[in-house]
Every structure is written in C-alpha cells, then in structure tokens.
Design a protein around this motif. Sequence first.
Motif, PDB file in Angstrom:
ATOM      1  N   UNK A   2       0.828  -1.209   0.000  1.00  0.00           N
ATOM      2  CA  UNK A   2       0.000   0.000   0.000  1.00  0.00           C
ATOM      3  C   UNK A   2       0.865   1.263   0.000  1.00  0.00           C
ATOM      4  N   UNK A   3       1.999   1.239   0.688  1.00  0.00           N
ATOM      5  CA  UNK A   3       2.886   2.406   0.710  1.00  0.00           C
ATOM      6  C   UNK A   3       3.376   2.715  -0.704  1.00  0.00           C
ATOM      7  N   UNK A   4       3.810   1.691  -1.423  1.00  0.00           N
ATOM      8  CA  UNK A   4       4.286   1.889  -2.796  1.00  0.00           C
ATOM      9  C   UNK A   4       3.159   2.422  -3.686  1.00  0.00           C
ATOM     10  N   UNK A   5       1.957   1.872  -3.521  1.00  0.00           N
ATOM     11  CA  UNK A   5       0.818   2.310  -4.335  1.00  0.00           C
ATOM     12  C   UNK A   5       0.499   3.786  -4.074  1.00  0.00           C
ATOM     13  N   UNK A   6       0.490   4.188  -2.798  1.00  0.00           N
ATOM     14  CA  UNK A   6       0.247   5.601  -2.472  1.00  0.00           C
ATOM     15  C   UNK A   6       1.342   6.489  -3.062  1.00  0.00           C
ATOM     16  N   UNK A   7       2.603   6.075  -2.936  1.00  0.00           N
ATOM     17  CA  UNK A   7       3.719   6.873  -3.477  1.00  0.00           C
ATOM     18  C   UNK A   7       3.606   7.007  -4.991  1.00  0.00           C
ATOM     19  N   UNK A   8       3.283   5.920  -5.671  1.00  0.00           N
ATOM     20  CA  UNK A   8       3.129   5.962  -7.134  1.00  0.00           C
ATOM     21  C   UNK A   8       2.005   6.917  -7.536  1.00  0.00           C
ATOM     22  N   UNK A   9       0.900   6.898  -6.793  1.00  0.00           N
ATOM     23  CA  UNK A   9      -0.222   7.800  -7.094  1.00  0.00           C
ATOM     24  C   UNK A   9       0.197   9.248  -6.892  1.00  0.00           C
ATOM     25  N   UNK A  10       0.991   9.509  -5.863  1.00  0.00           N
ATOM     26  CA  UNK A  10       1.468  10.872  -5.624  1.00  0.00           C
ATOM     27  C   UNK A  10       2.365  11.327  -6.768  1.00  0.00           C
ATOM     28  N   UNK A  11       3.237  10.442  -7.232  1.00  0.00           N
ATOM     29  CA  UNK A  11       4.124  10.795  -8.338  1.00  0.00           C
ATOM     30  C   UNK A  11       3.329  11.102  -9.608  1.00  0.00           C
ATOM     31  N   UNK A  12       2.253  10.399  -9.799  1.00  0.00           N
ATOM     32  CA  UNK A  12       1.452  10.570 -11.007  1.00  0.00           C
ATOM     33  C   UNK A  12       0.594  11.833 -10.975  1.00  0.00           C
ATOM     34  N   UNK A  13       0.073  12.189  -9.788  1.00  0.00           N
ATOM     35  CA  UNK A  13      -0.912  13.278  -9.719  1.00  0.00           C
ATOM     36  C   UNK A  13      -0.494  14.474  -8.849  1.00  0.00           C
ATOM     37  N   UNK A  14       0.563  14.324  -8.080  1.00  0.00           N
ATOM     38  CA  UNK A  14       0.977  15.409  -7.191  1.00  0.00           C
ATOM     39  C   UNK A  14       1.879  16.412  -7.886  1.00  0.00           C
ATOM     40  N   UNK A  15       2.243  17.457  -7.164  1.00  0.00           N
ATOM     41  CA  UNK A  15       3.103  18.506  -7.702  1.00  0.00           C
ATOM     42  C   UNK A  15       4.380  18.602  -6.881  1.00  0.00           C
ATOM     43  N   UNK A  16       5.495  18.815  -7.553  1.00  0.00           N
ATOM     44  CA  UNK A  16       6.772  18.980  -6.861  1.00  0.00           C
ATOM     45  C   UNK A  16       6.824  20.346  -6.200  1.00  0.00           C
ATOM     46  N   UNK A  17       7.322  20.389  -4.973  1.00  0.00           N
ATOM     47  CA  UNK A  17       7.452  21.657  -4.254  1.00  0.00           C
ATOM     48  C   UNK A  17       8.467  22.557  -4.946  1.00  0.00           C
ATOM     49  N   UNK A  18       9.526  21.962  -5.461  1.00  0.00           N
ATOM     50  CA  UNK A  18      10.581  22.710  -6.136  1.00  0.00           C
ATOM     51  C   UNK A  18      10.938  21.951  -7.419  1.00  0.00           C
ATOM     52  N   UNK A  19      10.222  22.195  -8.518  1.00  0.00           N
ATOM     53  CA  UNK A  19      10.401  21.404  -9.743  1.00  0.00           C
ATOM     54  C   UNK A  19      11.826  21.404 -10.300  1.00  0.00           C
ATOM     55  N   UNK A  20      12.573  22.480 -10.102  1.00  0.00           N
ATOM     56  CA  UNK A  20      13.940  22.538 -10.623  1.00  0.00           C
ATOM     57  C   UNK A  20      14.891  21.645  -9.823  1.00  0.00           C
ATOM     58  N   UNK A  21      14.584  21.442  -8.560  1.00  0.00           N
ATOM     59  CA  UNK A  21      15.503  20.729  -7.662  1.00  0.00           C
ATOM     60  C   UNK A  21      15.059  19.301  -7.350  1.00  0.00           C
ATOM     61  N   UNK A  22      13.769  19.096  -7.138  1.00  0.00           N
ATOM     62  CA  UNK A  22      13.271  17.807  -6.671  1.00  0.00           C
ATOM     63  C   UNK A  22      13.117  16.800  -7.803  1.00  0.00           C
ATOM     64  N   UNK A  23      13.634  15.602  -7.563  1.00  0.00           N
ATOM     65  CA  UNK A  23      13.494  14.535  -8.551  1.00  0.00           C
ATOM     66  C   UNK A  23      12.119  13.885  -8.460  1.00  0.00           C
ATOM     67  N   UNK A  24      11.528  13.913  -7.272  1.00  0.00           N
ATOM     68  CA  UNK A  24      10.237  13.265  -7.049  1.00  0.00           C
ATOM     69  C   UNK A  24       9.299  14.231  -6.344  1.00  0.00           C
ATOM     70  N   UNK A  25       8.004  13.920  -6.381  1.00  0.00           N
ATOM     71  CA  UNK A  25       7.005  14.748  -5.705  1.00  0.00           C
ATOM     72  C   UNK A  25       7.270  14.745  -4.200  1.00  0.00           C
ATOM     73  N   UNK A  26       7.476  13.576  -3.630  1.00  0.00           N
ATOM     74  CA  UNK A  26       7.738  13.455  -2.194  1.00  0.00           C
ATOM     75  C   UNK A  26       9.214  13.137  -1.964  1.00  0.00           C
ATOM     76  N   UNK A  27      10.062  14.053  -2.346  1.00  0.00           N
ATOM     77  CA  UNK A  27      11.503  13.832  -2.204  1.00  0.00           C
ATOM     78  C   UNK A  27      11.970  13.946  -0.758  1.00  0.00           C
ATOM     79  N   UNK A  28      11.075  14.335   0.133  1.00  0.00           N
ATOM     80  CA  UNK A  28      11.421  14.509   1.545  1.00  0.00           C
ATOM     81  C   UNK A  28      10.997  13.317   2.410  1.00  0.00           C
ATOM     82  N   UNK A  29      10.787  12.156   1.786  1.00  0.00           N
ATOM     83  CA  UNK A  29      10.371  10.941   2.506  1.00  0.00           C
ATOM     84  C   UNK A  29      11.436   9.868   2.355  1.00  0.00           C
TER      85      UNK A  29
END
Length: 146
Positions: free
Chosen positions: A94-121
């Motif tokens: 379930x953790x992987x599924x939630x993370x994948x959904x965030x990557x697909x639909x979420x927004x990066x806090x700092x698009x120039x710097x962050x590789x992933x939406x939740x790069x702080x996890x």
Amino acid sequence: MGKDHYTELTSIVHEVDVVTQGKVRVKEIFESFETYKILENFVVNAQRTRAKASLPAINEVYELACGHGLVSLLLAYRFPKIHFHLYDISKRNAFRIWCDAWEKHGFKANPEKDAKVLSNIQFYEKDLICAKDAIHVNCLVIAIHA
C-alpha cells in the motif's frame, strides 16, 4: 488540507482505488486524514511558537510503525521542507501504491531541484528501536499504530 485545499488529492485517492481494484480501506483513509488534520495544526502552531521563542523549526519527523504511511505522506506533501523518516518492520505494498499515485498526480514543491514529488520521505524497513539514536530536539515523533 492546509490553506491550499489540495484538489489533486481526489485524483491521488482515485488512482489508489483503481490500482487496488476497489480494495482500498476507506476507514484507514478517513482515520489518516483525521490524524493528518490534527498533526498539521500541531506542526503549524509548533513552528509559530518555536519561531517566536527563537528556537529552530521542526526539521524532521519520525513516524514509527507507519504501516501504509499515509499520515506521513500527507504531512510530507504539506511540509516539503521537513524531512520524514518512516519506520516499519516491512514496507507494505500500500505504501508503494500511495507513493506511485502521488508521483502521477501530485506537484513537486521545487520542480527545478526535486526529482520526485515526495523527495522529503525516506522509508526504513527496520525495527523501531533503530530510530532511537536519530531522534533529536528539533524533530517530531509520531507513533499512531505503534
């Protein structure tokens, strides 16, 4: 959620529901969102109080026995400058599924710097005791399911 009312959360929850073929546990989602609301308010107030007292801000959160991790995922999305350490003996699918959904639909806090939406996890597949030496005065410890 917060002042921005993250409309993308509808897409994230829907994505999880589709991927799990409708087997998402609605009770867990409601509990996680309710817990998030309490903790989000706590963090905002704690940051304000710490700033007034010239104390360092909370810079890390440790969630022990995090299970599906939804509470920390919600908080990490709301507070992109805080680093989140999730501990559980095993990483649930379930953790992987939630993370994948965030990557697909979420927004990066700092698009120039962050590789992933939740790069702080960061997830640790370890016993809770392994977190004890990392915990410090400027962090918050969450143990909802522990």
